[in-house]
Design a protein around this motif. Structure first.
Motif, PDB file in Angstrom:
ATOM      1  N   ALA A  60      -8.813   3.850   7.855  1.00 11.12           N
ATOM      2  CA  ALA A  60      -9.509   4.987   7.110  1.00 11.12           C
ATOM      3  C   ALA A  60     -10.938   4.999   7.619  1.00 11.12           C
ATOM      4  O   ALA A  60     -11.803   5.887   7.030  1.00 11.12           O
ATOM      5  N   GLU A  61     -11.404   4.050   8.498  1.00  8.70           N
ATOM      6  CA  GLU A  61     -12.663   3.924   8.942  1.00  8.70           C
ATOM      7  C   GLU A  61     -12.986   5.189   9.607  1.00  8.70           C
ATOM      8  O   GLU A  61     -12.219   5.897  10.315  1.00  8.70           O
TER       9      GLU A  61
ATOM     10  N   LYS B  61     -10.642   6.906  -1.459  1.00  7.77           N
ATOM     11  CA  LYS B  61      -9.284   7.057  -2.151  1.00  7.77           C
ATOM     12  C   LYS B  61      -8.176   6.019  -1.432  1.00  7.77           C
ATOM     13  O   LYS B  61      -7.434   5.126  -2.045  1.00  7.77           O
TER      14      LYS B  61
ATOM     15  N   TRP C 285      -7.890  -3.696   5.951  1.00  7.96           N
ATOM     16  CA  TRP C 285      -8.376  -2.360   5.588  1.00  7.96           C
ATOM     17  C   TRP C 285      -7.201  -1.317   6.150  1.00  7.96           C
ATOM     18  O   TRP C 285      -6.575  -1.582   6.961  1.00  7.96           O
TER      19      TRP C 285
END
Ligand SMILES: Nc1ncnc2c1ncn2[C@@H]1O[C@H](COP(=O)(O)OP(=O)(O)OP(=O)(O)O)[C@@H](O)[C@H]1O
Length: 556
Positions: free
Chosen positions: A527-528, A144, A524
């Motif tokens: 959220a890793e 998400k 990015w």
């Protein structure tokens, strides 16, 4: 057709994937249908089945969605005729798909590509997405946050670079992904990057919930409301920039007042001793304290066995609540509520505050509430939503405000936390008001949640576009199936088996319901998932000294 993965013109085609498209030639047009279900008939038992029968009994249930004109190669929604018995069904090729799915243009922007053919882009209609509300749902880890990041990145990249997009970011995940295109305001930052939500914009009850928490002493609460009403009225009388009747001011009117002076007054009443109980002139004060520095006034202790000094008329009426208020005002996690203070001779401080929330010159603004206790962050988020909606409601369509003259999109991460019945009253009302009435006033909502089941049905029903990533919980799947149009409920059966960043997109912003891979964000978000690599490669024990120092720094 024998086999399910033929190679045609060098490309592998997956036949009968739920969510894929098929073509049924009918004279001058090709009917286009979505595969909803793949089955083998149950009318034959295993023992009776021969290989040929199994082949014969394989079936696809499809939903007709439109037709391609063979001459012009244009696709249109809806069909003018229906297939006959034994008509052949073909898989769709890249060139068929290209005429069905529109490319990015001034109205549409890229979201990703088709799952069945990565060369075919999937685009979203920007206006429909923003103004008709949308929801992104998916279990944890389904992609998400990455999806929101890539959608916003593509949106700005493709030309909507003067938009008003506000990302409510409760966990501080979006700064890395959006910092080039967004202004990032955070609770613990300094200067212009500090997120500010002034306490005086709130009703008295919520102010106490933030700073005192729990259930404050009732007498204290009444006195607090009384003093706030008085202080707001006094400010209204003095303020040059306010045109409001001071007698119409209540404890809820968002007018600045000095909460520290109010604390100091109530606290003094709670401690006061006097030589003569009903004569305030005889107060036995030993130190006046200081409201600004949150130092309480000190009094002589009351005398034993009815000897003066006597208890003042409100001595200890408010219990521990004034002390709790003082500690709340000292709490560094709540400091962002105490700025800006109002100046009656200056300018309206809410103008600067809301400009900051809207991101100034940047198309996106990220409001990072990480580090603030959930309950407190929820109230602050409620204030932001409430004020934005009120401003949009009051902006003239041809003026310079927000809403109808320049729509606002609120991206609400963890939307179930703010929209559900268990949310704080002010926050729940503000979020639901945007969901229900926002589109009339140009306030769009992009609700992001891992628990669609916890969203009120009315809020989900207001979302014109639904982007459903993998959902593993059966209750959540049920909610989403019920929210999808009848024509695609078959597709919803694949919700638990979608791959990370694969989604079913349906509704106003897409030409057709599609199964798509959403683009990777670049950069990015944070959220890793953490890696276990240090467990294998780093033999040293962790050292938390630096972390502790910077944690303590916020208490300076
Ligand atoms: N488009 C993509 N391509 C490849 N990997 C992706 C993509 N989107 C997400 N991922 C990976 O999936 C993982 C989960 O992504 P993400 O944090 O965005 O999911 P989420 O649904 O927001 O999770 P949570 O609810 O826990 O915040 C991440 O490790 C990310 O690297």
């Amino acid at each position: 057709m024998a086999g399910t993965s033929p190679i045609y013109r060098g490309n592998l085609h997956s036949i009968g994937q739920v969510g894929s498209l098929v073509r049924i030639p009918q004279g001058l047009v090709d009917l286009v249908a979505t595969v909803n279900k793949v089955s083998i008939t149950e009318s034959v038992t295993d023992s009776e089945m021969t290989a040929a029968q199994i082949d014969d009994e394989r079936g696809l249930r499809v939903e007709l969605i439109g037709q391609i004109d063979r001459g012009t190669e244009q696709f249109q929604r809806g069909v003018g005729s229906y297939p006959g018995l034994n008509d052949p069904v073909h898989f769709t090729t890249s060139s068929d798909l290209k005429s069905i799915f529109p490319l990015s243009d001034g109205e549409r922007f890229r979201a990703g590509c088709l799952s069945v053919d990565e060369d075919i882009p999937v685009t979203l209609n920007a206006e429909q997405l923003v103004v008709q509300h949308a929801a992104i749902v998916g279990s944890t880890g389904s992609g998400k946050t990455s999806a929101v990041s890539s959608l916003l990145q593509n949106f700005v990249k493709e030309g909507w670079n003067a938009s008003n997009i506000i990302v409510i970011d409760p966990h501080g995940e979006y700064a890395t992904a959006l910092e080039d295109i967004a202004s990032v305001l955070s609770v613990f930052a300094d200067g212009d990057a500090q997120l500010r939500v002034p306490y005086w914009a709130l009703p008295a009850e919520e102010i106490l919930e933030i700073f005192v928490g729990g259930q404050p002493n009732k007498t204290f609460q009444n006195r607090f409301e009384e003093l706030i009403t008085e202080a707001r009225g006094d400010f209204a009388k003095e303020a040059e920039w306010l045109d409001i009747d001071p007698t119409a001011v209540s404890s809820e009117t968002p007018i600045p007042f000095d909460i520290r002076s109010i604390w100091h007054k109530i606290d003094a009443e709670n401690r006061e001793t006097r030589q003569v109980t009903d004569d305030p002139e005889t107060a036995c004060q030993t130190d006046p304290g200081d409201a600004g520095d949150l130092e309480p006034a000190q009094y002589e202790p009351y005398g034993p066995a009815g000897q003066p000094p006597n208890k003042g008329p409100k001595y200890n009426h408010y219990g521990n609540s004034p002390e709790h208020l003082r500690l709340g005002l000292l709490d560094p996690q709540l400091r962002f509520f105490q700025r800006p203070l109002g100046d009656p001779t200056g300018e309206d401080p809410l103008v600067e505050v809301t400009k900051g929330w809207l991101g100034g010159e940047k198309p996106i603004s990220v409001l990072d509430f990480s580090g603030v206790p959930n309950q407190t962050a929820d109230i602050a988020i409620g204030v932001v939503l409430d004020l934005l909606f009120e401003l949009a409601l009051r902006s003239d369509a041809d003026g310079r405000g927000i809403g109808r003259p320049s729509p606002v999109l609120v991206v609400l991460e963890e939307a179930h936390r703010y929209l559900s019945d268990s949310a704080d009253g002010l926050t729940r009302d503000a979020a639901n008001r945007i969901a229900r009435e926002g589109r009339k006033y140009g306030v769009g909502l992009l609700a992001v949640t891992q628990r669609p089941k916890e969203l009120p049905a009315t809020a989900l029903a207001q979302c014109g576009t639904l982007i459903s990533l993998r959902l593993t919980n059966s209750e959540d799947q049920g909610t989403i199936k019920a929210a999808l149009p009848d024509t695609v409920t078959g597709i919803a059966d694949v919700l638990p088996s979608l791959r990370t960043h694969e989604a079913i997109i349906s509704g106003e912003a897409v030409e057709l319901p599609v199964r798509a891979f959403l683009d990777k964000p670049n950069p990015w978000p944070e959220a890793e998932d953490p890696s276990l690599e240090p467990w294998r490669s780093n033999p040293e024990a962790p050292d938390v000294e630096d972390v502790l120092t910077s944690w303590r720094d916020i208490y300076q």
